[in-house]
Scaffold this motif. Structure first.
Motif, PDB file in Angstrom:
ATOM      1  N   PRO A  94       0.813  -1.217   0.000  1.00 37.64           N
ATOM      2  CA  PRO A  94       0.000   0.000   0.000  1.00 37.64           C
ATOM      3  C   PRO A  94       0.847   1.267   0.000  1.00 37.64           C
ATOM      4  N   ALA A  95       2.032   1.203   0.576  1.00 39.57           N
ATOM      5  CA  ALA A  95       2.871   2.399   0.614  1.00 39.57           C
ATOM      6  C   ALA A  95       3.211   2.872  -0.791  1.00 39.57           C
ATOM      7  N   ARG A  96       3.375   1.928  -1.719  1.00 46.16           N
ATOM      8  CA  ARG A  96       3.683   2.313  -3.088  1.00 46.16           C
ATOM      9  C   ARG A  96       2.519   3.066  -3.749  1.00 46.16           C
ATOM     10  N   ALA A  97       1.351   2.968  -3.163  1.00 51.22           N
ATOM     11  CA  ALA A  97       0.202   3.704  -3.684  1.00 51.22           C
ATOM     12  C   ALA A  97       0.429   5.211  -3.629  1.00 51.22           C
ATOM     13  N   LEU A  98       1.320   5.646  -2.780  1.00 54.50           N
ATOM     14  CA  LEU A  98       1.631   7.067  -2.694  1.00 54.50           C
ATOM     15  C   LEU A  98       2.155   7.601  -4.022  1.00 54.50           C
ATOM     16  N   ILE A  99       3.061   6.850  -4.620  1.00 52.90           N
ATOM     17  CA  ILE A  99       3.663   7.289  -5.878  1.00 52.90           C
ATOM     18  C   ILE A  99       2.587   7.401  -6.954  1.00 52.90           C
ATOM     19  N   LYS A 100       1.730   6.397  -7.045  1.00 53.54           N
ATOM     20  CA  LYS A 100       0.652   6.403  -8.047  1.00 53.54           C
ATOM     21  C   LYS A 100      -0.278   7.590  -7.829  1.00 53.54           C
ATOM     22  N   ALA A 101      -0.661   7.846  -6.575  1.00 47.16           N
ATOM     23  CA  ALA A 101      -1.582   8.941  -6.282  1.00 47.16           C
ATOM     24  C   ALA A 101      -0.954  10.289  -6.609  1.00 47.16           C
ATOM     25  N   CYS A 102       0.331  10.450  -6.310  1.00 47.43           N
ATOM     26  CA  CYS A 102       1.010  11.713  -6.609  1.00 47.43           C
ATOM     27  C   CYS A 102       1.086  11.948  -8.113  1.00 47.43           C
ATOM     28  N   THR A 130       9.081   6.093   9.464  1.00 49.46           N
ATOM     29  CA  THR A 130       8.864   4.665   9.237  1.00 49.46           C
ATOM     30  C   THR A 130       8.312   4.422   7.842  1.00 49.46           C
ATOM     31  N   LEU A 131       7.397   5.275   7.401  1.00 44.18           N
ATOM     32  CA  LEU A 131       6.820   5.151   6.073  1.00 44.18           C
ATOM     33  C   LEU A 131       7.892   5.322   4.994  1.00 44.18           C
ATOM     34  N   ILE A 132       8.725   6.334   5.129  1.00 45.81           N
ATOM     35  CA  ILE A 132       9.760   6.583   4.121  1.00 45.81           C
ATOM     36  C   ILE A 132      10.727   5.409   4.057  1.00 45.81           C
ATOM     37  N   ASN A 133      11.096   4.881   5.208  1.00 49.75           N
ATOM     38  CA  ASN A 133      11.980   3.716   5.217  1.00 49.75           C
ATOM     39  C   ASN A 133      11.347   2.535   4.505  1.00 49.75           C
ATOM     40  N   THR A 134      10.046   2.383   4.660  1.00 44.43           N
ATOM     41  CA  THR A 134       9.330   1.318   3.954  1.00 44.43           C
ATOM     42  C   THR A 134       9.337   1.564   2.447  1.00 44.43           C
ATOM     43  N   LEU A 135       9.140   2.824   2.046  1.00 42.34           N
ATOM     44  CA  LEU A 135       9.108   3.164   0.632  1.00 42.34           C
ATOM     45  C   LEU A 135      10.437   2.876  -0.064  1.00 42.34           C
ATOM     46  N   VAL A 157      15.268  10.086  -3.648  1.00 38.20           N
ATOM     47  CA  VAL A 157      14.816   9.724  -4.985  1.00 38.20           C
ATOM     48  C   VAL A 157      14.132   8.363  -4.883  1.00 38.20           C
ATOM     49  N   LEU A 158      12.819   8.362  -5.048  1.00 36.62           N
ATOM     50  CA  LEU A 158      12.070   7.117  -4.921  1.00 36.62           C
ATOM     51  C   LEU A 158      12.042   6.339  -6.229  1.00 36.62           C
ATOM     52  N   GLU A 159      11.924   7.071  -7.325  1.00 37.25           N
ATOM     53  CA  GLU A 159      11.926   6.491  -8.669  1.00 37.25           C
ATOM     54  C   GLU A 159      12.558   7.506  -9.606  1.00 37.25           C
ATOM     55  N   ASN A 160      12.880   7.094 -10.819  1.00 35.72           N
ATOM     56  CA  ASN A 160      13.349   8.050 -11.814  1.00 35.72           C
ATOM     57  C   ASN A 160      12.269   9.113 -12.039  1.00 35.72           C
TER      58      ASN A 160
END
Length: 320
Positions: A94-102, A130-135, A157-160
């Motif tokens: 679910p944490a990766r959902a942040l990137i999609k929503a942004c 804690t969330l950022i470490n998970t991401l 940098v989470l992704e390119n």
């Protein structure tokens, strides 16, 4: 309960947010505590980032009451340029959902030429580190159960084409809504030296009696409760069950308060939400009305003092 807790690093955080907005910002992620989604929303952050798309993340949703979490998600999703999702920071998928929503909030950005610039903010101890470490899949930031762990802005940098700017947890200088002050203190967002734990525990008991009396009964083996049961009697009973006794059969009420707050923060009382959108709207309006009345009273006092001084001058002139 007036609360003013604004450590020095929060001033630097405010300036860092201003600088980040000036440098360019596409989306603001605000982490909220799902147990107090209205009280944990920072009005100072809203003022600093006006006009930017916002992603409201109700973190720690595994500790909150699911139906009320749904009400809060509907509440925020109904606001313009805003998305809201629930999240358990310990769950990587679910944490990766942040990137999609942004990316959905800023669809024209997100490549190497136009990277998506995202600011993530939240009150202290809301679970942001804690969330950022998970991401990122590693220990990118320090974590702890005390507010104020992160002290400086960090770029991740989470992704390119996706840059995440992390800032220290920030409250606002003056918490005008009394109920919000109690809820923030109960959640651990405010430094423990800024409030009376006994008072906060009693207010928490009042809320739990009204909304979740069975949780208190089950956790501490108490007799049936209702709203007429005195709050201090409930706290005393909790102290007796948790061994917070003194010689002569009394109870160390402060230890009882500490035990209750630890249980609430850790989820030992079950899935609890302290406020609804409707309650928060009413509290916010009441606080605004009180502020307006206070401003009118101050203005009336100022005018009265001005007239008084004017009368003295006229009297002195007449005597002359």
């Amino acid at each position: 309960m007036p609360i003013n807790w604004f450590p020095g690093h929060m001033n630097s955080t405010r300036q860092a947010i201003k600088d980040r907005v000036k440098a360019g910002l596409d989306v603001v992620i605000e982490l909220l505590d799902a147990r107090l989604p209205g009280s944990s929303a920072n009005p100072l952050l809203a003022a600093l980032t006006t006009g930017r798309p916002s992603l409201k993340v109700l973190n720690k949703q595994d500790l909150a009451d699911p139906p009320i979490t749904g009400d809060w998600l509907d509440h925020y999703n109904a606001q313009p340029h805003t998305r809201a999702i629930g999240l358990d920071a310990g769950d990587k998928a679910p944490a990766r959902a942040l990137i999609k929503a942004c990316r959905e909030l800023a669809p024209l950005r997100g490549d190497m030429h136009k990277p998506l610039r995202v600011l993530i903010c939240g009150i202290p101890n809301v679970g942001k580190s804690t969330l950022i470490n998970t991401l990122v899949g590693k220990r990118a930031t320090k974590t702890g159960d005390e507010p104020g762990i992160t002290k400086i802005e960090q770029k991740i940098v989470l992704e390119n084409g996706f840059y995440l700017f992390d800032t220290p947890g920030m409250l606002w200088p003056r918490i005008a809504i009394e109920q919000s002050g109690y809820h923030l203190a109960a959640s651990g967002a405010i430094g423990r030296n800024a409030f009376d734990e006994d008072e906060v525990a009693l207010e928490l008991i009042a809320t739990l009696k009204r909304r979740y009396p069975e949780r208190l009964q089950e956790r501490y083996g108490l007799a049936k409760l209702d709203e007429r049961t005195p709050d201090d009697a409930v706290l005393e009973a909790i102290g007796l069950k948790r061994g917070a006794k003194v010689r002569g059969g009394g109870v160390q009420m402060h230890k009882a308060a500490e035990a209750l707050l630890v249980d609430f923060r850790g989820g030992s009382l079950g899935r609890i939400t302290l406020e609804t959108p409707e309650e928060m709207t009413a509290w916010r309006q009441a606080a605004a009305d009180a502020e307006a009345q206070k401003a009118l009273a101050l203005e009336a006092a100022r005018l009265a003092e001005k007239e008084k001084r004017s009368g003295k001058r006229q009297s002195a002139s007449g005597d002359a």
